[in-house]
Design a protein around this motif. Sequence first.
Motif, mmCIF file in Angstrom:
data_model
loop_
_atom_site.group_PDB
_atom_site.id
_atom_site.type_symbol
_atom_site.label_atom_id
_atom_site.label_comp_id
_atom_site.label_asym_id
_atom_site.label_seq_id
_atom_site.Cartn_x
_atom_site.Cartn_y
_atom_site.Cartn_z
ATOM 1 N N ASP A 1 0.846 -1.190 0.000
ATOM 2 C CA ASP A 1 0.000 0.000 0.000
ATOM 3 C C ASP A 1 0.884 1.244 0.000
ATOM 4 O O ASP A 1 1.660 1.456 0.946
ATOM 5 C CB ASP A 1 -0.905 0.011 1.234
ATOM 6 N N TYR B 1 1.143 4.681 0.734
ATOM 7 C CA TYR B 1 0.409 5.695 1.494
ATOM 8 C C TYR B 1 1.009 7.092 1.382
ATOM 9 O O TYR B 1 0.356 8.067 1.740
ATOM 10 C CB TYR B 1 0.346 5.289 2.965
ATOM 11 N N GLY C 1 2.588 0.567 3.438
ATOM 12 C CA GLY C 1 1.968 -0.517 4.176
ATOM 13 C C GLY C 1 2.247 -1.860 3.519
ATOM 14 O O GLY C 1 2.273 -1.957 2.289
ATOM 15 N N LEU D 1 3.361 -1.048 8.967
ATOM 16 C CA LEU D 1 3.567 0.223 8.286
ATOM 17 C C LEU D 1 5.043 0.574 8.375
ATOM 18 O O LEU D 1 5.660 0.456 9.443
ATOM 19 C CB LEU D 1 2.727 1.314 8.941
ATOM 20 N N ILE E 1 -3.365 6.828 4.364
ATOM 21 C CA ILE E 1 -3.939 5.668 5.031
ATOM 22 C C ILE E 1 -5.208 6.056 5.786
ATOM 23 O O ILE E 1 -5.269 7.086 6.459
ATOM 24 C CB ILE E 1 -2.899 5.015 5.977
ATOM 25 N N ALA F 1 -7.729 1.175 8.346
ATOM 26 C CA ALA F 1 -6.454 0.484 8.110
ATOM 27 C C ALA F 1 -5.463 0.783 9.225
ATOM 28 O O ALA F 1 -4.662 -0.083 9.607
ATOM 29 C CB ALA F 1 -5.876 0.912 6.761
ATOM 30 N N HIS G 1 -2.393 0.559 -4.700
ATOM 31 C CA HIS G 1 -2.233 -0.691 -3.961
ATOM 32 C C HIS G 1 -1.764 -1.759 -4.951
ATOM 33 O O HIS G 1 -2.382 -1.957 -5.992
ATOM 34 C CB HIS G 1 -3.550 -1.103 -3.315
#
Length: 383
Positions: free
Chosen positions: A4, A6, A18, A27, A45, A49, A380
């Motif tokens: 992820d 972010y 992430g 994270l 984020i 989450a 993502h």
Amino acid sequence: MQIDLYGGFGEKGRTSVGLGDAHTRILLDVGIKVGAMGRDYYPVIEDAAIKDLDAVFISHAHEDHIGGLSWLLSRGFRGLIFMTRETLGEAAEMLAQYADPSHVRDFPIHPDQIKLFSPGETMHVGQFKIMTGRSGHVVGGAWFHIDNGHGQVVYCADVTPGSSVFVMDPVPRCDLVLLDTSYADDAISGLQRRMQIENWLAAHPSGCLLPVPASGKPLEIMAILPGRFAIHQTMREAIATQILAEDAFAPATRDLLRQRLATAVDWSDGSPFPDCPLLTVDGMGSAGPSVDAIRRASAQGLPILLTGHIPDHTPARRCFDEERATWIRLPTHPTRDENVAIWTGAGRPAALGHSCSQSGLRDLQAFLPKLDVNAVTGDHLAI
């Protein structure tokens, strides 16, 4: 493994990544974006989450990697916080400068949340095995190698392979490497830049101002200053503490830095500028003693040398745009060829670049053919 993005992809600042699978979510860094306002100041984020995170790993205590930690706590994060002892020692001051004061006051870091590690150690969180190494960027800085048994990711965070002061450990092989692409395809070496700075200093023997971050770069600058220099008085203890970290330094560097610090002149706010180079915190003039020092130096015509990132909407940027400051980059991130070497050593895997615009990534892709230039903050991915 899901990746992820972010913050920090297609942009400079608010670096945050992430990683997760069906069992574990972590994270890597939670920075802020200097010059941004409102929600854009923080990683993207979402609260749900955040509350699902098992842990956050902080690579070092620069604002674009740790400045959002109090905000993360304010949004419901209650997991573990992994950082080095040096990062913890610098965290409070950095958050005082860049975090929302109400977040710092109302959502303090609970001591039980902190898990200290040293670069080189391996940690486990759920299904994830997290290896670490020295970044070469600052004392206590680290890169991370994450393995969940199905995929392996290296997050370089900020690294400096060509530092004349610090040591960087080689990163392991992986399936995906997240490179520090702060300098895009800039191929000018640290040695060349240091010579440029030495020449600039020689041309301004009557005094000048060098705004710098609180950690990392002050030591790089001290190593190349030709003679007498001054530091803001609040910097002495922090620099002395950084020099204590024996494992962080190249051979013989610590002795040189100790000698330089012992002869440095202490300077305080409001005092006349010294007739020698003066180092103040921070490098952008957005916080700390540099706020007033840059204002005064600019008004008095004192030469100002900027050596790092100068975001929009900062005092340093205004001085540079108005030709009241000179900019010579002192590399504290990888040059083009250094990133190619990191990628090659990691097995030439798929690659992403953080802390760089998309146009800069496209320039770098000619040398890193597996670099994804389309991934941006908010995306993502999966490996």
